[in-house]
Scaffold this active site. Structure first.
Site, PDB file in Angstrom:
ATOM      1  N   ASP A  62       1.164  -1.315   0.363  1.00 34.82           N
ATOM      2  CA  ASP A  62      -0.266   0.395   0.106  1.00 34.82           C
ATOM      3  C   ASP A  62       0.322   1.326   0.249  1.00 34.82           C
ATOM      4  O   ASP A  62       1.458   1.764   1.064  1.00 34.82           O
ATOM      5  CB  ASP A  62      -0.901  -0.269   1.248  1.00 34.82           C
ATOM      6  CG  ASP A  62      -2.478   1.442   1.599  1.00 34.82           C
ATOM      7  OD1 ASP A  62      -1.503   2.361   1.161  1.00 34.82           O
ATOM      8  OD2 ASP A  62      -3.109   0.943   2.212  1.00 34.82           O
ATOM      9  N   ASN A  89       2.622   2.952 -10.573  1.00 30.16           N
ATOM     10  CA  ASN A  89       1.431   3.180 -11.085  1.00 30.16           C
ATOM     11  C   ASN A  89      -0.217   3.621 -10.599  1.00 30.16           C
ATOM     12  O   ASN A  89      -1.089   3.860 -10.723  1.00 30.16           O
ATOM     13  CB  ASN A  89       1.200   1.761 -12.071  1.00 30.16           C
ATOM     14  CG  ASN A  89      -0.264   1.973 -12.532  1.00 30.16           C
ATOM     15  OD1 ASN A  89      -0.359   2.246 -13.743  1.00 30.16           O
ATOM     16  ND2 ASN A  89      -0.944   0.537 -11.977  1.00 30.16           N
ATOM     17  N   TYR A 166      -6.796  15.928  -7.517  1.00 26.57           N
ATOM     18  CA  TYR A 166      -5.856  14.649  -8.236  1.00 26.57           C
ATOM     19  C   TYR A 166      -5.137  15.832  -9.825  1.00 26.57           C
ATOM     20  O   TYR A 166      -4.191  15.217  -9.033  1.00 26.57           O
ATOM     21  CB  TYR A 166      -7.299  13.679  -9.459  1.00 26.57           C
ATOM     22  CG  TYR A 166      -7.275  13.305 -10.292  1.00 26.57           C
ATOM     23  CD1 TYR A 166      -5.825  11.821  -9.790  1.00 26.57           C
ATOM     24  CD2 TYR A 166      -6.604  13.683 -11.572  1.00 26.57           C
ATOM     25  CE1 TYR A 166      -5.623  10.986 -11.036  1.00 26.57           C
ATOM     26  CE2 TYR A 166      -6.121  12.453 -12.838  1.00 26.57           C
ATOM     27  CZ  TYR A 166      -5.412  11.329 -12.371  1.00 26.57           C
ATOM     28  OH  TYR A 166      -5.012  10.413 -12.803  1.00 26.57           O
ATOM     29  N   LYS A 170      -1.221  15.279  -9.892  1.00 30.92           N
ATOM     30  CA  LYS A 170      -0.089  14.665 -11.253  1.00 30.92           C
ATOM     31  C   LYS A 170       0.856  16.043 -11.168  1.00 30.92           C
ATOM     32  O   LYS A 170       1.914  15.038 -11.645  1.00 30.92           O
ATOM     33  CB  LYS A 170      -1.597  14.362 -11.691  1.00 30.92           C
ATOM     34  CG  LYS A 170      -1.773  13.213 -11.384  1.00 30.92           C
ATOM     35  CD  LYS A 170      -1.359  12.043 -11.523  1.00 30.92           C
ATOM     36  CE  LYS A 170      -2.103  10.718 -11.466  1.00 30.92           C
ATOM     37  NZ  LYS A 170      -0.976   9.277 -10.952  1.00 30.92           N
ATOM     38  N   THR A 203     -10.438   1.774 -18.036  1.00 27.76           N
ATOM     39  CA  THR A 203     -10.100   1.100 -17.316  1.00 27.76           C
ATOM     40  C   THR A 203     -10.876   1.450 -15.908  1.00 27.76           C
ATOM     41  O   THR A 203     -12.212   1.861 -16.283  1.00 27.76           O
ATOM     42  CB  THR A 203      -8.304   1.442 -16.362  1.00 27.76           C
ATOM     43  OG1 THR A 203      -8.716   2.532 -16.030  1.00 27.76           O
ATOM     44  CG2 THR A 203      -7.330   1.158 -17.473  1.00 27.76           C
TER      45      THR A 203
END
Ligand SMILES: NC(=O)c1ccc[n+]([C@@H]2O[C@H](COP(=O)([O-])OP(=O)(O)OC[C@H]3O[C@@H](n4cnc5c(N)ncnc54)[C@H](OP(=O)(O)O)[C@@H]3O)[C@@H](O)[C@H]2O)c1
Length: 252
Positions: A62, A89, A166, A170, A203
């Site tokens: 984790d 990833n 998010y 990134k 995905t």
């Protein structure tokens, strides 16, 4: 990099692009350490790969839990003593569609905990192993959502998207990529560090099914991992401190 059978650790590899990377890199002869936070899901993924003749082992991991990251590094140190390729990833979005003026600060923190601090945790814990390989690569799976240039360009999908936690995480990963790459170069270490934009990929990311994502224009998973596969398998690739996708350079 060990040219015979590179040893590759992929985080969040029990499904989605992580699993595809494990499958494709394994099929190309790399020895896969499949990172998964849920050991049952990880074991199922490993058996699927083994069934296809791939050399894969489960690493319970984790990335938001320092103890888990340390345990994984210790285990790999004892078993192998080096690591050729680290693919960061694991990732998720917690604040999709929330406007910056009202974004939930707890969800914003979760975005950073996983997508930014997860990468930092992994890089710091695994650098001693990467340094022990003759030549090594760190590949950070970033996103075009972290491109500030695209966020300001009305011609892009990123312009219309809102997930500020998010996206900021990134963008922060991109800066960490550049700074770590520069540090490795300054210290004359044969370790490259690059960020990848997979594009919008079908995905289970963000809670949609792959079919729903595909209907919204997401590309098939093999296309999403293509640039990472290229970077991870070319022994002569000297890319460093770059942000790329299958079309080439992505604007920061
Ligand atoms: N799909 C896209 O359109 C897209 C676009 C740009 C960038 N990306 C990036 O690509 C990467 C892979 O995404 P994906 O589309 O393959 O997503 P996915 O199918 O949702 O897979 C995400 C993986 O990350 C794992 N994960 C989540 N939290 C974790 C933690 N704390 N520690 C370790 N693993 C954890 C998940 O494990 P569980 O199964 O246990 O939840 C899962 O294996 C992410 O970094 C994402 O930000 C995706």
């Amino acid at each position: 990099m060990t040219t015979t059978q590179p040893l590759t650790l992929i985080t969040g590899a029990n499904r989605g692009m992580g699993f595809e990377l494990a499958k494709e890199l394994g099929a190309k002869g790399q020895r896969i350490l499949l990172g998964a936070r849920d050991p049952e899901k990880g074991a199922a993924a490993v058996s699927q790969l083994e069934h296809d003749g791939i050399d894969a082992s489960l690493i319970e991991l984790d990335v938001t839990n320092s103890q888990s990251v340390e345990n994984a590094a210790e285990m790999i140190t004892k078993t192998f003593g080096y690591l050729d390729i680290l693919i960061n990833n694991a990732g998720a979005v917690f604040d999709a569609f929330q406007q910056p003026s009202v974004v939930n600060p707890d969800q914003l923190r979760q975005d950073f905990e996983l997508n930014y601090f997860g990468v930092v945790n992994m890089c710091q814990a695994f650098l001693p192993l990467l340094k022990a390989a003759p030549k090594a690569k760190v590949i950070n799976i970033s996103s075009m959502m972290g491109s500030i240039t695209s966020a300001l360009d009305p011609e892009t999908n990123v312009y219309r998207a809102v997930a500020v936690g998010y996206q900021s995480a990134k963008a922060a990963v991109n800066m960490y990529t550049v700074q770590l790459a520069k540090e490795m170069t300054r210290d004359n270490l044969p370790i490259t560090v690059n960020a990848i934009d997979p594009g919008m990929v079908a995905t289970e990311f963000g809670g949609a099914t792959p079919e729903q994502a595909q209907a919204m224009g997401a590309r098939p998973i093999p296309e999403g991992v293509a640039r990472t596969i290229e970077l991870a398998t070319d022994p002569d690739d000297t890319s460093n401190a770059t942000f790329t996708n299958t079309d080439g350079v992505v604007a920061w």
